[in-house]
Design a protein around this motif. Structure first.
Motif, PDB file in Angstrom:
ATOM      1  N   ASP A 270       0.834  -1.211   0.000  1.00 48.52           N
ATOM      2  CA  ASP A 270       0.000   0.000   0.000  1.00 48.52           C
ATOM      3  C   ASP A 270       0.862   1.253   0.000  1.00 48.52           C
ATOM      4  OD1 ASP A 270      -2.189  -1.600   0.025  1.00 48.52           O
ATOM      5  OD2 ASP A 270      -2.650  -1.331   2.168  1.00 48.52           O
ATOM      6  N   GLN A 271       1.925   1.184   0.824  1.00 43.03           N
ATOM      7  CA  GLN A 271       2.823   2.339   0.898  1.00 43.03           C
ATOM      8  C   GLN A 271       3.471   2.584  -0.458  1.00 43.03           C
ATOM      9  OE1 GLN A 271       3.133   4.406   3.550  1.00 43.03           O
ATOM     10  NE2 GLN A 271       4.347   5.634   2.121  1.00 43.03           N
TER      11      GLN A 271
ATOM     12  N   LYS B 106       1.043   4.253  -2.625  1.00 45.08           N
ATOM     13  CA  LYS B 106       0.920   5.670  -2.256  1.00 45.08           C
ATOM     14  C   LYS B 106       2.092   6.469  -2.812  1.00 45.08           C
ATOM     15  CE  LYS B 106      -1.731   5.387   2.019  1.00 45.08           C
ATOM     16  NZ  LYS B 106      -1.571   5.216   3.458  1.00 45.08           N
ATOM     17  N   ASP B 107       3.311   5.915  -2.639  1.00 47.41           N
ATOM     18  CA  ASP B 107       4.504   6.600  -3.138  1.00 47.41           C
ATOM     19  C   ASP B 107       4.412   6.809  -4.648  1.00 47.41           C
ATOM     20  OD1 ASP B 107       5.514   6.679  -0.632  1.00 47.41           O
ATOM     21  OD2 ASP B 107       6.939   5.023  -0.889  1.00 47.41           O
TER      22      ASP B 107
END
Lengths: 166, 501
Positions: free
Chosen positions: A77-78, A81-82
């Motif tokens: 998920d991160q 997002k990035d």
């Protein structure tokens, strides 16, 4: 390869290519004038390689941790997002680059007043201001303020456009 | 020294210079309180406005922007829980909680008085320390100046928050950009691609405008604007009634000022570090450490006094040795240079009128931002809400016209855009921009002094190297360079270990 590693590698590549191009360009000049940039470019190339090696060979624990985490959903998920942040940054960059380039070309083609008014109105509209009165007032006010500050108060010669509108 | 002070006083007491200080402080207060607009960007964007002013007025305006924007980051930190500048991060810890208790004016007043006193004490330190240090710089020859430039870049690169190699690459790239144009000794034109506009090199101010405005605007439009709610209404009590409370914290103020000044003198450390260090020191020394983080007046005063004391500290190495301690002072160095001033002993002798006028203007600016800041704070929430859609195009128009105005050339606006692209690439890859700015600013000095040093020994590299390891000041500078690099490596390893655990 993780997203941040890819990004670091890309930076190393860019830095190395820049250094290589500058070394080649420096070789075209007399050594007395070119030794300083030549030395700097060489050092920059070496540092780019060092950073690339460092990026590819992280600490063992870190690698293990990264590999474990790679499977982790929250990590993915991160990463997503990035990626989204990077995409937004690139879109923002593209918008600003084209807009400023068009503005400079607009000044060259028309004149300061026309180009600035058009740039401010279009840019504000593109970024989400849709109240026509606001657009017109801010654009006219800013154009007048800059014109007064630079061309009247500081006495700078206004840019001359190819098509004179007065 | 008294004669020089009187000269400076007469230079400052002109309507133009006083108006410039007022305009600088007002602009600085607004810029600093707007989250996203940095002091560096403010100073860089407004340098073109000072171009045709007398040097004392132009520098007074730039100094006013620097001091006031460093202070005013606290306004939005206290009222809105958003630090206007990185310097105000420590202020936020206690400023906003105090504001939430309905004591906004108390928090603002303490921050303002603390900033003002810290700033004034740091200007006094600048006044006392800078002239003897400038005299000492007379002992510097070409090899020393070359190493000094290298030391400036090394320090900043090594302090690049765990990204030492990236910082060094950025510093080297800045040095390389400074080599564009004519060689300082042979006169050969390099990397100009046949464009006459590049014969004199990349104009520094134009580069700085691009480096700091374009990436900020891109960041501004890339993030969603958040609707900000004011935490509490400003109470009617007068700000002046809190002056005795601020003055009662004499020890805290003196300690924080001292920390700020020392941090300022060390290149690369910065206002936010000064704020945090003195906040921590105040907490340790406090009788009520448990109140910190919950609206402690001691916390607000400590961080604000220190971060404004840093400003005078950073100007000490800048004016005496030409070493900028942070990006804002690097931009200020550009401002000095476009007014034909070179840091060092000459600044305190031949140009004493301008230099002492500038130092005195800093004192005035430190006093002036008290009423301006407190007045502005009442309307802060509304001003901060200027939509990005309006602010961003206005900044871009100012950047394009500002860079055009330096040499009345649209090609300079294109160079500004190019440097903006460089700045964006750097922020995209998380590369610090400060080392590049330093490389750009110090590059010409480094190359010309290296060329002179080599010319003095008829191009004998071995003889030059021998000079570097035998001249006492060179040895000290070499040790400092090595220490800075060592510190960078230690910091990098510490960061890696943190990742491992």
């Amino acid at each position: 390869m993780r997203l941040d590693q890819k990004r670091e590698s890309l930076f190393c590549g860019l830095a190395f290519l820049t250094a290589a191009a500058l070394i080649l360009a420096s070789l075209g000049y007399d050594i007395e004038s070119a030794y300083f940039p030549l030395l700097l470019s060489l050092l920059m190339g070496v540092l780019a390689i060092a950073l690339f090696v460092q990026t590819l060979m992280p600490h063992s624990k870190e690698t293990a941790k990264a590999q474990t985490e790679a499977a982790d959903q929250s990590d993915r998920d991160q990463n997503d997002k990035d990626r989204a942040v990077m995409r937004d940054q690139l879109i923002g960059f593209f918008k600003i680059f084209v807009a400023v380039l068009a503005y400079i070309a607009g000044i060259q083609l028309t004149n300061y007043t026309v180009a600035t008014l058009a740039f401010l109105i279009l840019m504000m509209g593109m970024l989400g201001t849709h109240k026509v009165l606001h657009l017109a007032l801010v654009a006219a006010g800013m154009t007048a303020l800059l014109s007064y500050l630079f061309f009247t108060f500081l006495g700078v010669t206004p840019p001359e456009g190819l098509m004179a509108f007065g | 020294m008294i004669d020089n002070l009187l000269l400076g006083f007469s230079a400052l007491m002109t309507p133009m210079a006083l108006l410039a200080v007022f305009a600088g402080v007002t602009g600085g207060v607004i810029i600093g309180s707007l989250p996203g607009l940095t002091s560096t960007m403010g100073v860089a964007l407004l340098i073109p406005l000072t171009f045709s002013m007398p040097p004392e007025a132009g520098l007074a305006m730039l100094g006013g922007i620097y001091l006031a924007s460093t202070y005013s980051g606290s306004i939005s930190a206290i009222l809105l829980n958003i630090p206007g500048t990185p310097a105000a991060v420590a202020t936020l810890l206690d400023g906003h909680p105090m504001s939430q208790k309905g004591q906004s004016m108390r928090a603002l007043a303490l921050a303002t008085f603390g900033s003002s006193i810290g700033g004034i004490l740091s200007v006094i330190a600048l006044f006392l320390i800078a002239p003897p240090l400038a005299d000492f710089s007379l002992k510097f020859g070409s090899p020393e100046y070359f190493l000094l430039a290298i030391f400036g870049i090394t320090v900043i690169a090594s302090l690049s928050a765990g990204a030492m190699i990236k910082g060094l690459i950025a510093g080297l790239f800045g040095l390389l950009l400074s080599t564009i144009g004519a060689h300082p000794v042979t006169g050969d034109v390099r990397f100009s691609f046949g464009s006459p506009i590049l014969y004199d090199g990349i104009p520094m101010v134009v580069s700085l405008i691009g480096l700091y405005s374009i990436p900020e605007v891109i960041a501004m439009i890339s993030r969603k604007q958040v609707k900000i709610e004011e935490s509490s209404k400003t109470p009617p009590r007068s700000a002046l009634s809190f002056l005795p409370e601020a003055l009662a914290q004499r020890v805290n103020i003196l300690r924080s000022s001292l920390i700020g000044i020392i941090v300022g003198i060390i290149p690369g450390v910065g206002c936010s570090v000064g704020g945090f260090l003195s906040y921590d020191a105040a907490k340790r020394a406090s009788r009520e450490p448990q109140a910190f983080g919950k609206g402690s007046p001691e916390g607000i005063i400590a961080s604000e006094t220190a971060n404004n004391a840093v400003t005078g500290g950073t100007l000490i190495p800048l004016l005496t040795l030409g070493i900028p301690g942070n990006p804002v002072t690097a931009v200020l160095l550009g401002g000095l240079m476009i007014h034909g001033l070179r840091p060092g002993a000459d600044l305190f002798t031949l140009n004493a009128e301008i230099t002492y006028g500038f130092i005195l203007s800093l004192l005035v600016a430190n006093l002036l931002f008290v009423p301006i800041g407190l007045f502005f704070a009442r309307y802060c929430a509304k001003v901060i809400q200027i939509p990005t859609a309006i602010l961003a195009p206005c900044i871009l128009a100012l950047a394009v016209i500002g860079s055009y105005s330096i040499r009345s050339s649209l090609e300079d606006s294109l160079i500004m855009l190019f440097m903006g692209v460089v700045g964006f690439i750097m922020t995209f890859f998380a590369v610090p921009r400060a080392p590049l700015v330093l490389g750009l600013v110090l590059g010409t000095l480094a190359e010309s002094e290296l060329a002179r040093s080599l010319a003095l020994v008829q191009g004998d590299v071995l003889a030059f190297a021998t000079q570097l390891v035998t001249r006492p000041i060179c040895i000290v500078l070499l040790i400092l360079c090595a220490y800075a690099l060592y510190q960078g490596i230690v910091q990098h390893r510490r960061n890696s270990n943190l990742l491992d655990t």
